[in-house]
Design an enzyme around this catalytic site. Structure first.
Site, PDB file in Angstrom:
ATOM      1  N   TYR A 144      35.550  18.748 -25.595  1.00  0.00           N
ATOM      2  CA  TYR A 144      35.597  18.100 -24.233  1.00  0.00           C
ATOM      3  C   TYR A 144      37.281  17.800 -23.440  1.00  0.00           C
ATOM      4  O   TYR A 144      37.634  17.606 -23.854  1.00  0.00           O
ATOM      5  CB  TYR A 144      35.523  16.574 -24.381  1.00  0.00           C
ATOM      6  CG  TYR A 144      35.646  15.372 -23.441  1.00  0.00           C
ATOM      7  CD1 TYR A 144      34.549  15.531 -22.552  1.00  0.00           C
ATOM      8  CD2 TYR A 144      36.268  14.248 -23.515  1.00  0.00           C
ATOM      9  CE1 TYR A 144      35.068  14.439 -21.209  1.00  0.00           C
ATOM     10  CE2 TYR A 144      36.602  13.826 -22.488  1.00  0.00           C
ATOM     11  CZ  TYR A 144      35.631  13.636 -21.182  1.00  0.00           C
ATOM     12  OH  TYR A 144      35.961  12.554 -20.027  1.00  0.00           O
ATOM     13  N   ASP A 239      44.397  22.859 -25.020  1.00  0.00           N
ATOM     14  CA  ASP A 239      44.461  21.004 -24.621  1.00  0.00           C
ATOM     15  C   ASP A 239      44.497  20.764 -25.935  1.00  0.00           C
ATOM     16  O   ASP A 239      43.779  19.995 -26.963  1.00  0.00           O
ATOM     17  CB  ASP A 239      42.897  21.095 -24.343  1.00  0.00           C
ATOM     18  CG  ASP A 239      42.564  20.242 -23.880  1.00  0.00           C
ATOM     19  OD1 ASP A 239      43.259  18.314 -24.085  1.00  0.00           O
ATOM     20  OD2 ASP A 239      42.167  18.617 -23.639  1.00  0.00           O
ATOM     21  N   LYS A 267      48.012  11.692 -24.208  1.00  0.00           N
ATOM     22  CA  LYS A 267      47.924   9.807 -25.401  1.00  0.00           C
ATOM     23  C   LYS A 267      49.750   9.825 -25.511  1.00  0.00           C
ATOM     24  O   LYS A 267      50.329   8.803 -24.777  1.00  0.00           O
ATOM     25  CB  LYS A 267      46.893  10.768 -26.141  1.00  0.00           C
ATOM     26  CG  LYS A 267      45.717  10.810 -25.346  1.00  0.00           C
ATOM     27  CD  LYS A 267      44.467  10.996 -26.924  1.00  0.00           C
ATOM     28  CE  LYS A 267      43.136  12.129 -26.005  1.00  0.00           C
ATOM     29  NZ  LYS A 267      42.088   9.789 -25.364  1.00  0.00           N
TER      30      LYS A 267
HETATM   31  N1  HOZ Z   1      36.062   9.973 -24.410  1.00  0.00           N
HETATM   32  C1  HOZ Z   1      37.552   8.887 -24.473  1.00  0.00           C
HETATM   33  C2  HOZ Z   1      38.214   9.907 -25.816  1.00  0.00           C
HETATM   34  N2  HOZ Z   1      37.366  10.886 -26.913  1.00  0.00           N
HETATM   35  C3  HOZ Z   1      37.774   7.556 -24.633  1.00  0.00           C
HETATM   36  C4  HOZ Z   1      38.402   6.901 -23.415  1.00  0.00           C
HETATM   37  C5  HOZ Z   1      38.020   5.573 -23.394  1.00  0.00           C
HETATM   38  O1  HOZ Z   1      37.403   5.352 -24.180  1.00  0.00           O
HETATM   39  O2  HOZ Z   1      39.063   5.118 -23.097  1.00  0.00           O
END
Ligand code: HOZ
Length: 421
Positions: A144, A239, A267
């Site tokens: 992702y 990534d 992050k």
């Molecule tokens: N898809 C995000 C982690 N892989 C989640 C982000 C969120 O809900 O803060």
């Protein structure tokens, strides 16, 4: 467990915010039940509106490597508030942060700051197209890279959690620019380059997959990718939004000794504030406007609050290289001796307990997990005061704020589930 106030907040939220949340996984659709509404965090813990406290292994989905309310980050934010929160003009801090990033990840010869991981990967992809004059990108199933249109093909994270194979709303023409291959398959990668090598602008990969649960790269996979990209003139994009400053100070590229052409990070570099970056080879990065013809911009890019939090975070990581050994020790304690029927994958302080007894090496094997049993485990842990990612297809994170007692409590709570069920 009392979640009365959270339930009332969810009901109110659902009337105004789709699904009651601002990012799908938070709605607990993968595990059922009411998501606790969080009011406060401190160190390794979060506290909800009903007064429950949890040991937190989500850590804001990765950024909080040093735990909640890290004092240096809080102090940096306080001092910025004295001077202004946004200028939309260059500031010296942005150079400091970019230089700190380059010092940790030398492949990022030049760096552009943006606001989210999605923005970083979207921009890197566009840049790769602009640089190569080609249209196609290779991505890997279950990885992702944010909600970039062309990358929401066989994507992990929330799409995996909700069982959405390919999102609505992406024109077929966009999706057609993406070739999705099985993670960890060198033959599939070789075949893609054999058949379409001259059209491939980029290969984008989470070098340690974290959005279908944590899956390490198989031996030789990243090396093969590097070699094929070089041979065919494609741009290799790591990534490292999740892995950057997480699995090692210099990210997965340091851990595995591979130099990508471009890298995306986010992050940890914001210490809990919204910021991300992309960067890489100078000849490629020089194509970004205003130096070059590939356009990308942002009102809040380089925001003083986010940049200062990032500097405070990275300064601590640079000054204390022992942090990574400490994280390794804690995470290893957490993941030691998995019960029968569970496969634990871990790289540094990223981990996933897969509810399958088979090795998990790609999206297909991750999907063999017993998600119904995972959901039961998740709720057992929540009731035991342990907050895990509410999805089988997300990684968990350990921070330096997690204590031995936290780990002991977590392991005991997990053991109680497996002896009971
Ligand atoms: N898809 C995000 C982690 N892989 C989640 C982000 C969120 O809900 O803060």
């Amino acid at each position: 467990m009392n979640l009365t106030k959270s339930a009332a907040l969810l009901e109110r939220a659902c009337k105004i915010i789709p699904g009651g949340v601002n990012s799908p996984v938070r709605a607990f659709r993968g595990v059922g039940g009411t998501p606790p509404f969080i009011v406060r965090g401190e160190g390794s813990r979060i506290f909800d509106a009903d007064g429950n406290s949890y040991i937190d292994y989500v850590c804001s989905w990765g950024p909080l490597l040093l735990g909640h309310r890290n004092p240096a980050v809080i102090e940096a934010l306080r001092s910025v508030l004295e001077t202004g929160t946004s200028f939309g003009a260059p500031t010296e801090r942005e150079i400091d942060l970019a230089e700190m990033i380059r010092a940790a990840m030398p492949s990022m010869e030049m760096v552009r700051l943006v606001n989210s991981g999605t923005e970083a990967t979207m921009s890197a992809l566009r840049l790769a197209r602009g640089f190569t004059g080609r249209d196609l990108s290779i991505k890997f199933e279950g990885c992702y890279h944010g909600h970039v249109d062309s990358l929401l093909v066989k994507a992990g994270s929330g799409l995996a959690t909700l069982g959405i194979p390919d999102t609505a709303g992406v024109p077929a023409a966009f999706a057609d620019t993406t070739i999705a291959l099985p993670f960890n398959s060198i033959p599939a990668l070789e075949e893609a380059f054999r058949s379409r090598g001259s059209q491939i602008a980029s290969v984008i990969v989470e070098p340690v997959a974290g959005n279908m649960g944590c899956i390490p790269p198989a031996s030789g996979f990243l090396e093969a990718m590097r070699e094929l990209c070089t041979r065919h003139g494609a741009v290799l994009i790591f990534d490292e939004v999740m892995t950057g400053f997480r699995v090692a100070h210099g990210g997965a590229q340091q851990l595995f000794g591979i130099r990508p052409d471009l890298t995306t990070i986010g992050k940890v570099i914001g210490g809990g504030l919204p910021i991300a970056a992309y960067g890489g080879r100078k000849d490629i990065m020089s194509k970004i406007a205003p130096s070059g013809p590939v356009y990308q911009a942002g009102t809040l890019s380089g925001n003083p609050l986010a940049v200062s939090a990032g500097i405070a975070m990275l300064r601590q990581l640079a000054a204390n290289p022992g942090i990574y050994a400490a994280l390794e020790t804690r995470a290893a304690q957490l993941c030691a001796n998995p019960p029968a029927g569970i496969t634990v994958n871990r790289v540094g302080s990223m981990f996933t307990f897969f509810f399958t007894d088979l090795p998990v090496t790609d999206y297909e094997t991750a999907k063999r997990s017993d998600t119904a049993r995972f959901a039961k485990f998740f709720h057992h842990m929540l009731e035991s005061g342990v907050y895990l990612a509410p999805s089988q297809f997300e990684a968990g994170f350990v921070s330096t704020a997690h204590t031995e007692d936290d780990i002991r409590h977590t392991v005991a709570a997990a053991a109680a589930f497996f002896t009971r069920v």
